[in-house]
Write an enzyme that holds these catalytic residues in place. Structure first.
Site, PDB file in Angstrom:
ATOM      1  N   GLY A   8       0.884  -1.038  -0.084  1.00 35.27           N
ATOM      2  CA  GLY A   8      -0.050   0.018   0.157  1.00 35.27           C
ATOM      3  C   GLY A   8       0.792   1.248  -0.140  1.00 35.27           C
ATOM      4  N   GLY A  11       0.184   5.061  -1.349  1.00 33.50           N
ATOM      5  CA  GLY A  11      -0.805   6.026  -0.645  1.00 33.50           C
ATOM      6  C   GLY A  11      -0.060   7.074   0.102  1.00 33.50           C
ATOM      7  CD  GLN A  12      -2.808  11.465   3.984  1.00 33.96           C
ATOM      8  OE1 GLN A  12      -3.593  10.731   4.168  1.00 33.96           O
ATOM      9  NE2 GLN A  12      -2.428  12.628   4.233  1.00 33.96           N
ATOM     10  CG  ASP A  34      -0.114   0.656  -4.099  1.00 32.05           C
ATOM     11  OD1 ASP A  34       0.030   1.424  -2.897  1.00 32.05           O
ATOM     12  OD2 ASP A  34      -1.142   0.529  -4.956  1.00 32.05           O
ATOM     13  CG  ASP A  52      -4.835  -7.815  -5.371  1.00 32.91           C
ATOM     14  OD1 ASP A  52      -5.015  -7.491  -3.937  1.00 32.91           O
ATOM     15  OD2 ASP A  52      -5.852  -8.238  -5.842  1.00 32.91           O
ATOM     16  CB  ILE A  53      -2.494  -7.033   0.389  1.00 32.64           C
ATOM     17  CG1 ILE A  53      -2.506  -7.933   1.562  1.00 32.64           C
ATOM     18  CG2 ILE A  53      -4.052  -6.347   0.276  1.00 32.64           C
ATOM     19  CD1 ILE A  53      -1.148  -8.260   1.717  1.00 32.64           C
ATOM     20  CE1 TYR A 142      -9.933   2.781   7.581  1.00 31.87           C
ATOM     21  CE2 TYR A 142     -10.777   4.226   9.219  1.00 31.87           C
ATOM     22  CZ  TYR A 142      -9.878   3.894   8.426  1.00 31.87           C
ATOM     23  OH  TYR A 142      -8.362   4.215   8.693  1.00 31.87           O
ATOM     24  CE  LYS A 146      -7.782   0.552   9.590  1.00 35.84           C
ATOM     25  NZ  LYS A 146      -6.318  -0.138   8.852  1.00 35.84           N
TER      26      LYS A 146
HETATM   27  P1  NAD Z   1      -4.405   5.652   0.761  1.00 38.46           P
HETATM   28  O1  NAD Z   1      -5.881   5.248   0.662  1.00 38.46           O
HETATM   29  O2  NAD Z   1      -3.866   6.856   0.717  1.00 38.46           O
HETATM   30  O3  NAD Z   1      -3.447   4.405   0.320  1.00 38.46           O
HETATM   31  C1  NAD Z   1      -3.648   2.983   0.457  1.00 38.46           C
HETATM   32  C2  NAD Z   1      -2.802   2.253  -0.635  1.00 38.46           C
HETATM   33  O4  NAD Z   1      -3.155   1.054  -0.658  1.00 38.46           O
HETATM   34  C3  NAD Z   1      -3.161   2.864  -2.241  1.00 38.46           C
HETATM   35  O5  NAD Z   1      -1.985   3.203  -2.768  1.00 38.46           O
HETATM   36  C4  NAD Z   1      -3.787   1.956  -2.886  1.00 38.46           C
HETATM   37  O6  NAD Z   1      -3.446   1.685  -4.372  1.00 38.46           O
HETATM   38  C5  NAD Z   1      -3.250   0.463  -2.052  1.00 38.46           C
HETATM   39  N1  NAD Z   1      -4.243  -0.492  -2.236  1.00 38.46           N
HETATM   40  C6  NAD Z   1      -5.310  -0.658  -2.176  1.00 38.46           C
HETATM   41  N2  NAD Z   1      -5.761  -1.911  -2.444  1.00 38.46           N
HETATM   42  C7  NAD Z   1      -4.680  -2.800  -2.529  1.00 38.46           C
HETATM   43  C8  NAD Z   1      -4.490  -3.976  -2.599  1.00 38.46           C
HETATM   44  N3  NAD Z   1      -5.577  -4.927  -2.770  1.00 38.46           N
HETATM   45  N4  NAD Z   1      -3.257  -4.582  -2.806  1.00 38.46           N
HETATM   46  C9  NAD Z   1      -2.278  -3.613  -2.357  1.00 38.46           C
HETATM   47  N5  NAD Z   1      -2.398  -2.343  -2.442  1.00 38.46           N
HETATM   48  C10 NAD Z   1      -3.584  -1.848  -2.427  1.00 38.46           C
HETATM   49  O7  NAD Z   1      -4.238   5.117   2.529  1.00 38.46           O
HETATM   50  P2  NAD Z   1      -3.354   5.851   3.547  1.00 38.46           P
HETATM   51  O8  NAD Z   1      -4.224   7.115   3.927  1.00 38.46           O
HETATM   52  O9  NAD Z   1      -1.983   5.812   3.192  1.00 38.46           O
HETATM   53  O10 NAD Z   1      -3.632   4.808   4.769  1.00 38.46           O
HETATM   54  C11 NAD Z   1      -2.830   3.731   5.054  1.00 38.46           C
HETATM   55  C12 NAD Z   1      -3.315   2.991   6.099  1.00 38.46           C
HETATM   56  O11 NAD Z   1      -3.307   3.800   7.227  1.00 38.46           O
HETATM   57  C13 NAD Z   1      -4.638   2.435   5.971  1.00 38.46           C
HETATM   58  O12 NAD Z   1      -4.827   1.019   6.691  1.00 38.46           O
HETATM   59  C14 NAD Z   1      -5.477   3.301   6.668  1.00 38.46           C
HETATM   60  O13 NAD Z   1      -6.705   2.687   7.088  1.00 38.46           O
HETATM   61  C15 NAD Z   1      -4.540   3.960   7.756  1.00 38.46           C
HETATM   62  N6  NAD Z   1      -4.891   5.167   8.372  1.00 38.46           N
HETATM   63  C16 NAD Z   1      -4.807   6.178   7.640  1.00 38.46           C
HETATM   64  C17 NAD Z   1      -5.198   7.291   8.306  1.00 38.46           C
HETATM   65  C18 NAD Z   1      -4.930   8.643   7.411  1.00 38.46           C
HETATM   66  O14 NAD Z   1      -5.562   9.848   8.073  1.00 38.46           O
HETATM   67  N7  NAD Z   1      -4.648   8.567   6.123  1.00 38.46           N
HETATM   68  C19 NAD Z   1      -5.624   7.567   9.546  1.00 38.46           C
HETATM   69  C20 NAD Z   1      -5.724   6.336  10.235  1.00 38.46           C
HETATM   70  C21 NAD Z   1      -5.385   5.059   9.606  1.00 38.46           C
HETATM   71  N1  SER Z   2      -7.955   9.547   8.292  1.00 40.63           N
HETATM   72  C1  SER Z   2      -8.788   8.317   8.422  1.00 40.63           C
HETATM   73  C2  SER Z   2     -10.230   8.460   7.829  1.00 40.63           C
HETATM   74  O1  SER Z   2     -10.650   9.619   7.823  1.00 40.63           O
HETATM   75  C3  SER Z   2      -9.038   7.790   9.914  1.00 40.63           C
HETATM   76  O2  SER Z   2      -8.653   6.608  10.031  1.00 40.63           O
HETATM   77  O3  SER Z   2     -10.775   7.347   7.196  1.00 40.63           O
END
Ligand code: NAD
Ligand code: SER
Length: 317
Positions: A8, A11-12, A34, A52-53, A142, A146
């Site tokens: 992943g 992503g962000q 990813d 793909d996970i 979601y 979690k």
């Molecule tokens: P994001 O959506 O920006 O990135 C997720 C990445 O996973 C993407 O690049 C996507 O292409 C990839 N992905 C999706 N399906 C996939 C698959 N089947 N196989 C491989 N890759 C795949 O998410 P993020 O914001 O980077 O968050 C990452 C993790 O952190 C998540 O588990 C999210 O729940 C957790 N999280 C994020 C935040 C936040 O504010 N960003 C807050 C709390 C928790």
């Molecule tokens: N930033 C995340 C969301 O809004 C919190 O897990 O889904």
């Protein structure tokens, strides 16, 4: 040097985590993986694997063959996107976790990071200074995924000695890549619109306080947790972690100090109900005590840094 994979990675969080881990352990030792065919240009300084996970056999084979010992599993659907596709969100958010936990149970992997979220809390949770241990009745798919994930992480640690570590991230604010479909995304989008149009239509009400954190703090906290001695990690579900907390109105007032013409309007949508079920602020005293967590960014510093670094060209990539 043990090899690390971030699944992943595009992503962000992944984008910045990969870059930081490569600085620490060397580009070749940190593999970005990813679903996407190609990684963003910023990650081209090291190995990339399309993965793909949900393809359990491929993931197992790749990790075992390449002798990867540390896994950061980030692939998931976030809160707002998950509500639109609950069946798939449950599948993605849970099945990938089992694939990785099982590899660690079989001793192929030494250490796992899997992120949880403030979404594990729900409408019956005390919303101010939300404790580590409290009522947890999440009302989103979601949040349910979690919370279930946290329970399984703790179970695999207790039953099989799996070294899995986790943080309940608040909303994360960053400028290197765009957010991926969460309820806290407004607190990133607002900076792009402030710079582009000097106006922003917010999908939350003006007084909706939510816990937030600047990405640099989140990445540092994640690596500190992963590097802490095993015996210091007393919580194997997920640690509460706090950065700052603000409402859309407070955020817009801080932005106005930099861009005086900036205007915000409020047009709440389905994400309001999600935000209303989450904490307003977080008590993270366990993380401070167990592994020395301390944030560096308050709201003022987050805003000044975002205003300086947000590049609206990212919107057209
Ligand atoms: P994001 O959506 O920006 O990135 C997720 C990445 O996973 C993407 O690049 C996507 O292409 C990839 N992905 C999706 N399906 C996939 C698959 N089947 N196989 C491989 N890759 C795949 O998410 P993020 O914001 O980077 O968050 C990452 C993790 O952190 C998540 O588990 C999210 O729940 C957790 N999280 C994020 C935040 C936040 O504010 N960003 C807050 C709390 C928790
Ligand atoms: N930033 C995340 C969301 O809004 C919190 O897990 O889904």
């Amino acid at each position: 040097m043990a090899k690390t994979i971030i699944i992943g990675a595009c992503g962000q969080i992944g984008t910045e985590l990969v870059l930081e881990l490569r600085k620490k352990f060397g580009n070749e030792n940190v593999i970005a993986a990813d679903l996407k065919d190609e990684c963003p240009a910023v990650l081209e300084n090291g190995p990339y694997q399309k993965m793909d996970i949900l393809d359990r056999e491929f993931v197992r084979e790749y990790i075992i063959t390449n002798e990867i010992k540390v896994v950061y599993l980030l692939a998931a659907l976030l809160s707002a996107t998950a509500e639109k596709n609950p069946d798939f969100a449950w599948k993605l958010n849970m099945e990938g976790l089992f694939t990785i936990l099982d590899l660690a149970k079989e001793k192929h992997i030494d250490k796992i990071f899997w992120p949880s979220s403030i979404a594990v809390f729900g409408p019956t949770t005390p919303r101010e200074n939300t404790p580590q241990y409290t009522v947890m009745e999440p009302s989103t798919v979601y949040g349910i995924s979690k919370q279930a994930g946290e329970r399984w992480c703790e179970y695999y640690f207790n039953k099989f000695g799996v070294d899995v570590r986790s943080i309940r991230y608040p909303g994360l604010i960053s400028y290197t890549s765009l957010p991926g479909g969460g309820t806290t995304d407004y607190a990133v989008d607002i900076f792009y619109q402030a710079k582009l149009n000097k106006t922003f239509s917010c999908f939350l009400k003006e007084d909706t306080a939510l816990p937030m954190m600047f990405m640099e703090d989140a990445i540092r906290g994640t690596i500190e947790l992963m590097e802490a001695p095993k015996e210091n990690i007393k919580i194997r579900s997920a640690y509460n972690l706090s950065g700052c907390s603000f409402t859309p109105k407070e955020l817009s007032e801080e932005i106005k100090r930099h861009i005086p013409a900036f205007e915000i309007t409020y047009n709440p949508d389905f994400r309001q109900a999600i935000a209303d079920s989450w904490p307003m602020s977080i008590d993270d005293s366990n993380a401070r005590k167990d592994w020395g967590w301390k944030e560096k960014y308050n709201t003022e510093k987050v805003v000044a840094t975002m205003i300086e670094h947000v590049d609206v060209k990212l919107l057209s990539n």
